[in-house]
Every structure is written in structure tokens, then in C-alpha cells.
Design a protein around this motif. Structure first.
Motif, mmCIF file in Angstrom:
data_model
loop_
_atom_site.group_PDB
_atom_site.id
_atom_site.type_symbol
_atom_site.label_atom_id
_atom_site.label_comp_id
_atom_site.label_asym_id
_atom_site.label_seq_id
_atom_site.Cartn_x
_atom_site.Cartn_y
_atom_site.Cartn_z
ATOM 1 N N LEU A 85 0.858 -1.185 0.000
ATOM 2 C CA LEU A 85 0.000 0.000 0.000
ATOM 3 C C LEU A 85 0.899 1.241 0.000
ATOM 4 N N MET A 86 0.721 2.079 -1.025
ATOM 5 C CA MET A 86 1.530 3.306 -1.123
ATOM 6 C C MET A 86 0.592 4.489 -1.330
ATOM 7 N N PHE A 87 1.107 5.688 -1.140
ATOM 8 C CA PHE A 87 0.258 6.893 -1.138
ATOM 9 C C PHE A 87 0.854 7.951 -2.045
ATOM 10 N N SER A 98 6.832 3.201 -8.846
ATOM 11 C CA SER A 98 7.329 2.595 -10.100
ATOM 12 C C SER A 98 8.403 1.565 -9.800
ATOM 13 N N LEU A 99 9.269 1.892 -8.863
ATOM 14 C CA LEU A 99 10.341 0.955 -8.519
ATOM 15 C C LEU A 99 9.739 -0.362 -8.012
ATOM 16 N N ALA A 100 8.741 -0.250 -7.139
ATOM 17 C CA ALA A 100 8.103 -1.453 -6.580
ATOM 18 C C ALA A 100 7.454 -2.279 -7.693
ATOM 19 N N GLY A 104 8.194 -6.295 -9.466
ATOM 20 C CA GLY A 104 7.200 -7.369 -9.522
ATOM 21 C C GLY A 104 6.243 -7.380 -8.344
ATOM 22 N N LEU A 105 6.148 -6.272 -7.628
ATOM 23 C CA LEU A 105 5.185 -6.167 -6.533
ATOM 24 C C LEU A 105 3.868 -5.611 -7.076
ATOM 25 N N THR A 106 2.788 -5.868 -6.362
ATOM 26 C CA THR A 106 1.484 -5.328 -6.743
ATOM 27 C C THR A 106 1.224 -4.115 -5.853
#
Ligand code: PLP
Length: 403
Positions: A85-87, A98-100, A104-106
């Protein structure tokens, strides 16, 4: 050609001005990083950093920019496809997203207006909905350097606790560490990401992960590939003051000196109070100019930088060009969707009242030179505030040098 007659004013929100003492501390022959002298240095900086993060946990030092430490935080703790979860607080939060995704992370990216911090209530609501505990990490930028907005990480932690959710909490403090109050242990942060070139007053080139026990436990089962960034590879040799590969030795000399200045001499709480005071003086100037601070919520004002909204129809980049060419001062650009619309005044790192005064004089002269509609008296307002509210009598920064 920009004429440097005297000091350039590097008033972007990082990299920041490097004190002469730190530059001199790095101006020594590089030593054997496997020898006994290095071991003393290694132990000193690895231990000394903990005070700045307010932690008892290990702090890992990478020879990398802050972006490397972002990657390290994710690859050490997560597995392919994991939900995070990002904000959308601004440009840096978007870059981390973008890096995450590239790893290959969702990513669930909560939209934002680029003028506000992470909303603790939104964190609680989203985590409370997540009954299967699919969200593995909550990632926040503490001080969003693109907007001058500081998120309330202690409140984010409280929201996670109320939702009784096991996600890891990861926080980017690249532009807040040693400038804005931050508490790795007390706020139950699992991975704190930081860099050398902002509040720590060093050149670019080092970055950090402070790592909780819970994050270390997660790293034992995490499946994202990692080698260079592997915490275990670091923590083994770090226990004795060494590194698994060649550390940035001369930057570590500088780090040792910066820690002496910040922690032993000035004192971290005084450092933080100094940043609060300079930020407040800056906002007084902006208000007196009749310009707008980008940050919407006074409880989220940043103490390391102030982003100023350009009046309609005025180009912030043309203005910054004039300030650079005429007054030899670099101000921060608007990033991403704020390009051309704002400029940013960095007031973090090695800094004092007169440097802030000079900075604000440069900003105000630029407004006059460019014919940008504003009221005069910003510098006066800052002077009045600074004169009435004394800071530390001696900052300590040049004390050792003078003695
Ligand atoms: C400066 C900054 C970064 C980028 O760090 P690099 O050292 O350029 O990789 C990331 N996040 C924040 C909040 C920053 O201020």
C-alpha cells in the motif's frame, strides 16, 4: 557562465551544503577496509547512526543513492506479487511506486493531491477492509521533498495498530532524517530508508536501512531475488565493524564528523528545533510576499523545505534561472506535474540564520527582477521573527574548528 564570487547558495532540498569540517574530514588517504583502523571507524558510525534514527536496531549502510535503499527495503522483505500500500503524496512517492512495480510487486497506490500527506484514517480504513491480510507492507514518504509536506508517521502507526493489521511499515526519511522529528523505534517502523546528502550534511553516495526485528524475520522468508542488497550479507561483517564489499570509506570519514556535529555537539533535539525555526521564518516571508505555500495542512508543514506556488501565468523555472544567473543561488524545481508551477526553498542541513537571510534576500530579489507580482517585506518578516525568537546561541558547527 555563472560567476562564483564567494559561496554558491545551494538551496535545493538536497543535496545540501556540506560543512567545511566534513569536507576536511574526508580529505584523508583511503585506508584498508579490512584493517584494524577501519574496524574502529566502522563500529563508530554503525553505532553512532542509531541515535539519529532513534533506534536500538541495526542500521545498514550502502554505498548507493537513496533509491538503492528503497530497493533494498523491498527486496529484503517481500516476495514476487506481494501487495503493498503506497500513497501518492508527490513525485518521490510516485518514483517509489514505479520501482516497486518494476520489482514485480502489486502496488495499491492511494491517489493524492500533491499538497497533503498520508491520511492516517485512509490507512486504517483500507487495512480494516483487508480481512485476508493480503497487504504485506505500508510504504510512506515521511517528508515529500517534491511538495514540502510531512506525513504524520506516528499517527499512521497508530492507525495500523487500530486496524490490528500485520503489514510492515516502511518509511522514506531521505529528506527528513536529522531535520524533522523521526522515531524509528517508538513509531514501530520496520524499515527506515535514508540518504547521506540531505539532513546528514554529507555529499551524495550513502544510503541507509534501519531494520526492525519484524523486518529481519520477514527477510528470512522473502523471495524477491537479492544479492548486493542482502541484509544478512551486511549484518554478519557489520557486527565486527566491517563490510562484505568495499565501503565508501571516505564518505564514512565524513559521516563520523557529521555525527559528532549533529549528535554530540549541537544535539539532535536542537538540530530539529533549528529546522522548525528556519521553516517558520521562511513561511512568514512567503506569507508577507502574498504568495502561497503549497502544503495545505499546517500540521504537515515541512521543516526541511518550503514549496512556493508561483502566481498564475508566471513560470517558476524562468524565475529560478534568473536567481541562479544573477545571484548564484540554486532553488529547487517543481518536479513531475508541478514542473514550472512551484519553486522549492531548501532550508535543511548545515544552515544558520544568516544563510537563511541570504537565501530569502535572493528569493525576494528574484521576484523583483522578474516582475513577479508580490508584496515587499518578506525578508523583513523573516528578520523580525528570527530576531525575536533566538535559536541556539552557538550552533556548535564551527565550534571545534574555532577552538
Ligand atoms: C532525494 C530523495 C529521494 C531520492 O534519493 P536519491 O539519493 O536521489 O536516490 C527519494 N525520496 C525522497 C523523499 C528524497 O528527498
Amino acid at each position: 557562465m555563472i560567476q562564483h564570487t564567494g559561496r554558491h547558495f545551494l538551496q535545493i532540498p538536497g543535496p545540501t551544503n556540506v560543512p567545511d569540517r566534513v569536507l576536511r574530514a574526508m580529505d584523508y588517504p583511503t585506508m584498508d577496509h579490512r584493517g584494524p583502523e577501519f574496524q574502529v571507524l566502522g563500529q563508530e558510525v554503525l553505532e553512532g547512526l542509531k541515535a539519529v534514527f532513534k533506534t536500538e536496531a541495526p542500521v545498514i549502510i550502502y554505498p548507493a543513492s537513496g533509491t538503492g535503499a528503497w530497493e533494498a527495503a523491498l527486496v529484503n522483505t517481500l516476495s514476487p506479487g506481494d501487495r503493498v500500500l503506497m500513497f501518492e503524496t508527490g513525485h518521490f512517492a510516485s518514483l517509489w511506486q514505479s520501482l516497486a512495480e518494476r520489482l514485480g510487486l502489486t502496488v495499491e497506490f492511494v491517489p493524492g493531491d500533491w499538497r497533503s500527506g498520508v491520511d492516517p484514517q485512509a490507512v486504517e480504513a483500507r487495512l480494516a477492509e483487508d480481512r485476508e491480510k493480503a497487504i504485506k507492507a505500508v510504504c510512506c514518504v515521511h517528508n515529500e521533498t517534491s511538495t514540502g509536506v510531512t506525513s504524520r508517521i506516528g499517527e499512521v502507526r497508530a492507525a495500523m495498530n487500530r486496524a490490528n493489521h500485520p503489514a510492515l511499515l516502511m518509511v522514506d526519511t531521505i529528506s527528513s532524517l536529522a531535520s524533522i522529528d523521526y522515531r524509528h523505534d517508538e513509531w514501530g517502523v520496520d524499515v527506515t530508508v535514508a540518504g547521506s546528502q540531505k539532513g546528514l550534511m554529507l555529499p551524495p553516495g550513502l544510503s541507509f536501512n534501519a531494520v526492525s526485528e519484524k523486518a529481519l524475520a520477514a527477510s528470512q522468508s522473502a523471495k524477491l531475488p537479492r544479492s548486493y542488497w542482502h541484509w544478512d550479507e551486511m549484518l554478519g561483517p557489520n557486527a565486527k565493524g566491517f563490510f562484505p564489499y568495499t565501503p565508501a570509506t571516505n564518505l564514512l570519514y565524513g559521516l563520523r564528523e557529521a555525527l559528532i556535529m549533529l549528535v554530540e555537539e549541537e544535539g539532535l533535539e536542537n538540530v530539529l528545533a533549528r529546522h522548525d525555526r528556519h521553516a517558520k521564518a521562511t513561511r512568514q516571508a512567503v506569507e508577507a510576499w502574498g504568495l502561497e505555500v503549497l502544503c495545505r495542512n499546517p500540521s504537515e508543514y515541512s521543516s526541511s523545505l518550503t514549496a512556493v506556488v508561483m502566481p498564475d501565468g508566471q513560470d517558476a523555472d524562468a524565475y529560478r534561472k534568473v536567481v541562479l544567473e544573477r545571484f548564484d543561488m540554486s532553488l529547487g524545481a517543481g518536479l513531475g506535474k508541478l514542473a514550472g508551477k512551484i519553486f522549492r526553498i531548501g532550508h535543511l542541513g548545515a544552515f544558520n540564520d544568516l544563510m537563511l537571510g541570504g537565501t530569502l534576500v535572493g528569493v525576494e530579489m528574484g521576484l523583483i527582477a522578474c516582475g513577479i507580482p508580490h508584496k515587499s517585506g518578506g525578508v523583513q518578516a523573516a528578520m523580525t521573527y528570527l530576531a525575536a525568537e533566538p535559536g541556539q546561541a552557538v550552533s556548535g558547527h564551527e565550534r571545534r574548528q574555532a577552538s
